[in-house]
Design an enzyme around this catalytic site. Sequence first.
Site, PDB file in Angstrom:
ATOM      1  N   ALA A  81      72.118  64.589  65.465  1.00 20.32           N
ATOM      2  CA  ALA A  81      72.954  65.768  65.265  1.00 20.32           C
ATOM      3  C   ALA A  81      73.813  65.912  66.516  1.00 20.32           C
ATOM      4  CB  ALA A  81      72.074  66.994  65.068  1.00 20.32           C
TER       5      ALA A  81
ATOM      6  N   GLY B  45      68.760  63.113  63.899  1.00 20.63           N
ATOM      7  CA  GLY B  45      69.305  63.313  62.552  1.00 20.63           C
ATOM      8  C   GLY B  45      69.687  62.000  61.873  1.00 20.63           C
TER       9      GLY B  45
ATOM     10  N   GLU C 288      66.599  60.652  60.423  1.00 22.35           N
ATOM     11  CA  GLU C 288      66.248  61.531  59.290  1.00 22.35           C
ATOM     12  C   GLU C 288      67.106  61.233  58.054  1.00 22.35           C
ATOM     13  OE1 GLU C 288      66.654  64.904  61.976  1.00 22.35           O
ATOM     14  OE2 GLU C 288      64.628  65.537  61.451  1.00 22.35           O
TER      15      GLU C 288
ATOM     16  N   GLU D 195      64.163  64.544  69.787  1.00 18.09           N
ATOM     17  CA  GLU D 195      64.525  65.963  69.918  1.00 18.09           C
ATOM     18  C   GLU D 195      63.753  66.695  71.020  1.00 18.09           C
ATOM     19  OE1 GLU D 195      64.087  64.380  67.058  1.00 18.09           O
ATOM     20  OE2 GLU D 195      65.658  64.948  65.643  1.00 18.09           O
TER      21      GLU D 195
HETATM   22  N1  CO8 Z   1      75.786  64.273  69.844  1.00 14.29           N
HETATM   23  C1  CO8 Z   1      77.015  64.362  70.396  1.00 14.29           C
HETATM   24  N2  CO8 Z   1      77.633  63.335  71.011  1.00 14.29           N
HETATM   25  C2  CO8 Z   1      76.961  62.181  71.081  1.00 14.29           C
HETATM   26  C3  CO8 Z   1      75.671  62.003  70.532  1.00 14.29           C
HETATM   27  C4  CO8 Z   1      75.081  63.116  69.885  1.00 14.29           C
HETATM   28  N3  CO8 Z   1      73.905  63.062  69.281  1.00 14.29           N
HETATM   29  N4  CO8 Z   1      75.260  60.759  70.788  1.00 14.29           N
HETATM   30  C5  CO8 Z   1      76.258  60.160  71.451  1.00 14.29           C
HETATM   31  N5  CO8 Z   1      77.281  61.017  71.642  1.00 14.29           N
HETATM   32  C6  CO8 Z   1      78.558  60.761  72.327  1.00 14.29           C
HETATM   33  C7  CO8 Z   1      78.385  60.749  73.843  1.00 14.29           C
HETATM   34  O1  CO8 Z   1      78.366  62.059  74.352  1.00 14.29           O
HETATM   35  C8  CO8 Z   1      79.574  59.933  74.266  1.00 14.29           C
HETATM   36  O2  CO8 Z   1      80.717  60.761  74.240  1.00 14.29           O
HETATM   37  P1  CO8 Z   1      81.744  60.759  75.510  1.00 14.29           P
HETATM   38  O3  CO8 Z   1      82.287  59.364  75.548  1.00 14.29           O
HETATM   39  O4  CO8 Z   1      82.768  61.793  75.138  1.00 14.29           O
HETATM   40  O5  CO8 Z   1      80.947  61.084  76.712  1.00 14.29           O
HETATM   41  C9  CO8 Z   1      79.745  58.927  73.145  1.00 14.29           C
HETATM   42  O6  CO8 Z   1      79.041  59.471  72.028  1.00 14.29           O
HETATM   43  C10 CO8 Z   1      79.140  57.579  73.463  1.00 14.29           C
HETATM   44  O7  CO8 Z   1      77.799  57.775  73.858  1.00 14.29           O
HETATM   45  P2  CO8 Z   1      77.188  57.228  75.237  1.00 14.29           P
HETATM   46  O8  CO8 Z   1      78.253  57.083  76.276  1.00 14.29           O
HETATM   47  O9  CO8 Z   1      76.017  58.092  75.592  1.00 14.29           O
HETATM   48  O10 CO8 Z   1      76.712  55.774  74.787  1.00 14.29           O
HETATM   49  P3  CO8 Z   1      75.507  54.943  75.387  1.00 14.29           P
HETATM   50  O11 CO8 Z   1      75.627  53.574  74.816  1.00 14.29           O
HETATM   51  O12 CO8 Z   1      75.446  55.056  76.871  1.00 14.29           O
HETATM   52  O13 CO8 Z   1      74.184  55.640  74.794  1.00 14.29           O
HETATM   53  C11 CO8 Z   1      72.792  56.669  73.112  1.00 14.29           C
HETATM   54  C12 CO8 Z   1      73.946  55.666  73.417  1.00 14.29           C
HETATM   55  C13 CO8 Z   1      71.501  56.142  73.712  1.00 14.29           C
HETATM   56  C14 CO8 Z   1      72.704  56.774  71.598  1.00 14.29           C
HETATM   57  C15 CO8 Z   1      73.149  58.029  73.749  1.00 14.29           C
HETATM   58  O14 CO8 Z   1      74.460  58.398  73.369  1.00 14.29           O
HETATM   59  C16 CO8 Z   1      72.217  59.116  73.336  1.00 14.29           C
HETATM   60  O15 CO8 Z   1      71.122  59.221  73.859  1.00 14.29           O
HETATM   61  N6  CO8 Z   1      72.659  60.002  72.388  1.00 14.29           N
HETATM   62  C17 CO8 Z   1      71.870  61.132  71.951  1.00 14.29           C
HETATM   63  C18 CO8 Z   1      70.748  60.691  71.054  1.00 14.29           C
HETATM   64  C19 CO8 Z   1      69.916  61.872  70.635  1.00 14.29           C
HETATM   65  O16 CO8 Z   1      69.298  62.528  71.446  1.00 14.29           O
HETATM   66  N7  CO8 Z   1      69.932  62.142  69.338  1.00 14.29           N
HETATM   67  C20 CO8 Z   1      69.176  63.243  68.772  1.00 14.29           C
HETATM   68  C21 CO8 Z   1      70.019  64.470  68.767  1.00 14.29           C
HETATM   69  S1  CO8 Z   1      69.093  65.896  68.236  1.00 14.29           S
HETATM   70  C22 CO8 Z   1      68.998  65.784  66.546  1.00 14.29           C
HETATM   71  O17 CO8 Z   1      69.447  64.849  65.939  1.00 14.29           O
HETATM   72  C23 CO8 Z   1      68.304  66.917  65.870  1.00 14.29           C
HETATM   73  C24 CO8 Z   1      68.461  66.903  64.330  1.00 14.29           C
HETATM   74  C25 CO8 Z   1      68.074  68.224  63.745  1.00 14.29           C
HETATM   75  C26 CO8 Z   1      68.850  69.349  64.299  1.00 14.29           C
HETATM   76  C27 CO8 Z   1      68.606  70.685  63.657  1.00 14.29           C
HETATM   77  C28 CO8 Z   1      68.861  71.760  64.692  1.00 14.29           C
HETATM   78  C29 CO8 Z   1      69.210  73.100  64.284  1.00 14.29           C
END
Ligand code: CO8
Length: 270
Positions: free
Chosen positions: A75, A120, A123, A143
């Site tokens: 998400a 997400g 999921e 999460e």
């Molecule tokens: N949300 C928003 N932006 C994201 C996300 C995300 N989940 N994942 C990646 N991005 C963005 C980064 O911020 C980055 O943007 P920018 O270039 O503007 O800084 C761009 O995508 C590229 O990402 P990275 O530079 O971080 O790329 P890497 O190769 O270094 O890393 C990863 C890749 C490991 C996937 C890393 O981006 C990461 O850890 N992302 C987050 C993963 C995560 O924690 N996902 C779970 C999110 S929580 C969730 O899904 C809950 C679901 C239910 C919610 C219900 C709530 C009410």
Amino acid sequence: MNIEEQNKRYEFLDLSLDSGVLMLVVDKPRSLNALDTKLLEELDDCLSSLRQQKDSVLKGMIFTGSGEKAFIAGADIKEMSVMGTLEAEKFAVAGQKVTLLLEDLPFPVIAAVNGFALGGGCEMAMSADFIFATKNAVFGQPEVRLGLIPGFGGTQRLAKIVGRNKAKEIIYSGRNVSVEEAHELGLVLRIYDKKSEMIKGANELLDQIAQNSPLAVSRAKKVMNRGNDLTVPNGLEVESEQFALLFASEDMKEGTEAFLDKRSPDFKGK
Ligand code: CO8
């Protein structure tokens, strides 16, 4: 169905139809296909309209992410970071609705996971009938590392797929799950070296399934999904009800007659 017209409604989705197989691509590479409100609305609209294809003659759908790096990286953390309780609940319910729409489509769905399927993303993949993945795929429910819990069904579906103990270990630790481990756990059905090979493999499975009565496959899916939430005796009731209903179908008559005539059946999905 008019795919071109439907596609015009979406900014972050691409829907196409090739030889009876639908391809749904999430296309928001700048955030690794992270699910924000707009993207969830588009998925809701798209899957709601596909759901109307009752007992359709479509072979099935392949659900994937654009590019090679991510299926869906979760998400949208940026959007969630400023939400209050009510907005968060609305967001979780919207995501959960999309998982239910995906799970209940009346034809087989393969999540073709190309890279990150975190939070997400994992999921969404778990709501498909099968998960195929490339070698660089990474799964997980991270999460708790954000002070959250899975909100789009992860607390429920992961345990049903990999068992309660493993699901708790994955969710409490928030660690990444490699594609090899996901395969051993039964989360991933098949692993491929390249995305193109994975899409070919997904098409082949859907072609194989399409040799059968689409109506029967759709009913098998319905009964198995319903049975997931029921006790065995209650699930058996749903099974016998749907089994009996198929005796009123043209496909059942064609399938049994073709067997007796020693010829290939010509199913119409009716
Ligand atoms: N949300 C928003 N932006 C994201 C996300 C995300 N989940 N994942 C990646 N991005 C963005 C980064 O911020 C980055 O943007 P920018 O270039 O503007 O800084 C761009 O995508 C590229 O990402 P990275 O530079 O971080 O790329 P890497 O190769 O270094 O890393 C990863 C890749 C490991 C996937 C890393 O981006 C990461 O850890 N992302 C987050 C993963 C995560 O924690 N996902 C779970 C999110 S929580 C969730 O899904 C809950 C679901 C239910 C919610 C219900 C709530 C009410």
